[in-house]
Design an enzyme around this catalytic site. Sequence first.
Site: not given
Length: 596
Positions: A261, A265, A403-405
């Site tokens: 991730l 990011r 998304y991606e946290g």
Amino acid sequence: MDNKTRGGQFLVKETKCEDIFIPEDFSEEQKMMRDMVKEFVDKELWPNKDRFEKRDFGFTVECMHKAAELGLLSVSVPEAYGGMGMGFVDTVLVCDYISGATGSFSSAFGAHTGIGTLPITLYGTEEQKQKYVPKLASGEWFGAYCLTEPGAGSDANSGKTKAVLSEDGTHYKITGQKMWITNAGFCSLFIVFARIEDDKNITGFIVENNPENGISTNEEEHKLGIRASSTRQVFFNETKVPVENMLSERGNGFKIAMNALNVGRIKLAAACLDSQRRIISGAAKYSNERIQFNVPISKFGAIRYKLAEMATSCYAGESAVYRAAKSIEERIAIRESEGATHQEAELKGVEEFAIECAILKVAVSEDIQNCSDEGIQIFGGMGFSEDTPMESAWRDARITRIYEGTNEINRMLSVGMLIKKAMKGHVDLLGPASKVQEDLMSIPSFDTPDYSELFAEEKEMISKLKKAFLMVAGGAVQKYGPDLDEHQQLLIASADILIEIYMAESTILRTEKLAKKVGEANIKEQIAMAKLYLYKAVDIVTQKGKESIISFAEGDEQRMLLMGLRRYTKYTNMPNIVEIRRTISAKIIAENKYCF
């Protein structure tokens, strides 16, 4: 180890403009790569936007194969496994320029080249890499990544999917349900995270997609945006996975997921850049053609305001993304020169700059949302129509904050990781924070400084904003210590200050370096954008700093901190913001596009 390349240290060290990489530093090879990618997008993706909007999943796959033929799926794959083995900046550059036309394609591309391939190149054994990576690099196979579950979203380590070792010890049986799996409809391989027994942490596995092996998928999800990106639920029912397909070691899955991730990011931030350039260019063209009250609407201050703000955010995003990408690339090179394998070097290089990756993800995903929203507004009623590209850009932009946290998780992570680095001694926050305490007690200097040099005042402003962060975040840490995690509103406010510092500093350093390269007189618009970005950053720091101080301090301490905040956010010479916006927008309108 070379000190200038540690993550998070931008906050406590002065960075010189000579020490950062800017998009204007692209080599001839990088420019050729960029032009090739732009040509691919203009030829294959942009003219077919309506096919993506009509959920033509087969067309997405067709375009992925075309990208594979150009070698674009293999940019970051080492040459030993059939890739181009290019540097980290090149990887980011391809991600940037391939993502401008449609989020449907960039999601498929990003998921395959990033989280679908990287976990194997970064954590796989030699056998795993030889077996799978060349197929992924060539586009013979496509990859997908199965982490999220119905009950486990932001809390990624809480997944319920089980992996049970067979009695003869030759394979694991995986059972569970995964959701929001990008590329699930056409991939050949899944990276799957499951829990063995009652392990604290999940474990990663490489699972070939074979429906006869207990793997099934739901129908395609109906989504707000990225409509032709295949997104499905995936079910595993006692799916047999050979023990040699475990990725890294048992219980290491959470770490693999987090590191995948981190890379994701910064790439996601890059993937929000070219869409901003295209939206700004489209809005500029439209505003020059659209006549109201007998003049093009580009003559109106309200429209110029929007174009200037949109361009400034995009310019800042480019500045920060390429600065961080090069920092990571240099860090990887240092690790390799010290004898680390490429695998270890890349892992550690990206991990080192995890704070910057989180900052970029938040900042640039929010900028693309604002940019596409203003794009619709400039087009007016036409912007709301599917006949213009603005509404799909706006819908596609929305997922980037999730998304991606989520951006909330990433905000808290950025400050949390910084505090952890300080505790490990990797970033000295305590020294500078106690200096700020002394500074607050001292009488400020009333001398008028010499600001004749370009950005002299702005750079002083940046160093004051860093003090403001140390003061506000330091005050919160002092009050709550390890319990600060429970005070999410304070963490988020501190994160907003941290984000603005990195973005504003990157923009000023890029422009200063550019001025030394081509002369101040030739970049007055870029200078204007750097000043505008900083002015807005100061406003955010003022607001978030005040909100924090009045929430954790009272009485004399509160008064002293508020006084400090005023001192650290005070300009000697205020910029003329209206004039600055006019300067920026005049150039865009004259060039009829985003031209920086």
